[in-house]
Design an enzyme around this catalytic site. Sequence first.
Site, mmCIF file in Angstrom:
data_model
loop_
_atom_site.group_PDB
_atom_site.id
_atom_site.type_symbol
_atom_site.label_atom_id
_atom_site.label_comp_id
_atom_site.label_asym_id
_atom_site.label_seq_id
_atom_site.Cartn_x
_atom_site.Cartn_y
_atom_site.Cartn_z
ATOM 1 N N ARG A 81 5.066 -0.707 10.241
ATOM 2 C CA ARG A 81 4.534 -1.032 8.912
ATOM 3 C C ARG A 81 5.498 -0.511 7.853
ATOM 4 N NH1 ARG A 81 1.438 2.113 5.241
ATOM 5 N NH2 ARG A 81 -0.152 0.994 4.063
ATOM 6 N N LEU A 82 5.952 -1.403 6.995
ATOM 7 C CA LEU A 82 6.882 -1.038 5.931
ATOM 8 C C LEU A 82 6.075 -0.661 4.689
ATOM 9 C CD1 LEU A 82 9.508 -3.898 6.429
ATOM 10 C CD2 LEU A 82 9.410 -1.642 7.529
ATOM 11 N N ASP A 83 5.848 0.633 4.532
ATOM 12 C CA ASP A 83 4.993 1.134 3.461
ATOM 13 C C ASP A 83 5.655 0.982 2.100
ATOM 14 O OD1 ASP A 83 2.704 2.905 2.456
ATOM 15 O OD2 ASP A 83 4.470 4.073 1.860
ATOM 16 N N ALA A 84 4.899 0.442 1.126
ATOM 17 C CA ALA A 84 5.351 0.344 -0.275
ATOM 18 C C ALA A 84 6.749 -0.253 -0.388
ATOM 19 C CB ALA A 84 5.308 1.725 -0.935
ATOM 20 N N VAL A 85 7.061 -1.197 0.491
ATOM 21 C CA VAL A 85 8.437 -1.668 0.614
ATOM 22 C C VAL A 85 8.899 -2.468 -0.605
ATOM 23 C CG1 VAL A 85 7.905 -3.846 1.798
ATOM 24 C CG2 VAL A 85 10.050 -2.642 2.297
#
Length: 569
Positions: A230-234
């Site tokens: 999961r790419l957080d706040a990408v």
Amino acid sequence: MNISPHKAFIRETLTQLYPHADHQEIAAKIEQLAQRWKPKTPTAVALDQSRIWMIAYGDSISAQGANPLSILHQFAKLWLKGTISDIHLLPMFPWTSDDGFSVVDYRQVDRNLGQWSDIAALAGDFNLMFDFVINHISQQSRWFLGYLRGEPRYQNYFINADPDDDYHQVTRPRTLPLLTPFKRATGETAHIWTTFSADQIDLNFREPDVLLESIDILLEYASRGARAIRLDAVGFLWKEKNSRCIHLPQTHLIIKLWRAILEEIWPDCLLITETNVPHQENISYLGCGDEAHMVYQFPLPPLTLHAFLRGNARWLRQWAQRLEQDTFPDNTTFFNFLASHDGIGLRPVENILSTEEKTFLVSEVERKQGRISWRTNPDGSQSPYEMNINFLSALSEPGEAPDTQVARFAAAHAILFMLRGVPAIYYHSLLGSENDIAGLNASGINRRINREKLDFATLHNTLITPESKQARIYAALTNLLRIRKQHPAFSPFATQRVLELPDALFGVERHHSTEGETVYCVVNVTGLPQSLSLPIGGIDLLSGKAFNGVCELTGWQTVWIRTTTQPEA
């Protein structure tokens, strides 16, 4: 020398991102990282209707004197095996704030949770999703402390900005200042870019070494058992002067680069982007099928909640119908959810719900002891950003009968489970938890209302008590999931058509062309009986009863009708 399409793309992307850098040197370093983390044995995990996620922290379920990750594993084997295939582990690294989302060291497991061997054991029984919190890092990290001390390696890892510049265009997800002053060892003050908080220091992806660090971490996660990342706040990854500093072209290029590298080394590892923004901005991260495999379906939680609180699915239906107008790249889909470790976002329903309807939601959440988080707009005003409340508490009326709570809650999750995409269920939803007011008050942190830690023994005893509300919710949801897994019409890629039904009902037709299966899914979003008429015949997968075109749905009833006769052309 022959070069694979991925390698050619990597070099081309490096040229665009870093026009003045030595692209061959950077590409050579990427190749070294690829060799370092290359799997010994290729793996393959199909993305089909059998993939169902549970979202949890490493210590969401614990027992005194035991390491939390081992307890989570013990619980999962006992209560999730056969129903849940994937576990999204929220950040399990050493951290200093934001319940894990201010990472001190990306490459270590928080010793309060366990160690990498515990992750490996869990990965032996479940597919795992790791969080990649790479937009920012803790101010107590080795990297940032090295920057403050003047260590040469880290001098370009962060953004030292001029506080007198104009930042009014920058998208702000919080009301906190964009820049935070820090004293350096030299005595000078650096004004550091901090999108989310003073303890979450934004990384500078203009520096190639930061990109290389990110690739190294990404590949290590895949090698340690992450079948999804999961790419957080990408969306905030790249910053440019005189821009919104969100969704910039360079951000999309970096995601494409990560995807290309993973496909070369770990092709079964999925990328999921987390961008809590309006729909068209969100789905832009699917690219042309070359960025994320899945995007979070952020409008679904507030719209589902709204449908049940209003007893009217019109807004939910109109939104779902608009999805049919979108053209999605092959092999991409939605990561669907109703609840998570965060709150229920309101930005994703911009241009979907009116101000009046959003105000209604906010007032209902506050009436049910929830909290509202705010953000600063470009003009300096503030608007509600997120509703912080447990989803069961948000759907329920204070003091109402458990029978009603269970029926309504199961109906809401039937919508989650029947829509195109993969379903992800937050552990508090699966286990029937409600608002943690004590945790909220003790911490003063709005999101803690839905992050309560559960004791393994207490939880186990509750779940083995069939008459308990938690056991009934668990049974209702897992029953829906087990039925769902058996039918290819619920494949993440099966087609979806929204049904034209009265506002009290919400329904979709799911069809898998290869398997030739069609299922009509309808939910009554009210507590009153409703008549359902469809031009088909079939069997309701949930009750086993025949459907001959007309039936009456009781309050909050769901039917999943597998067709035996098709509608006339």
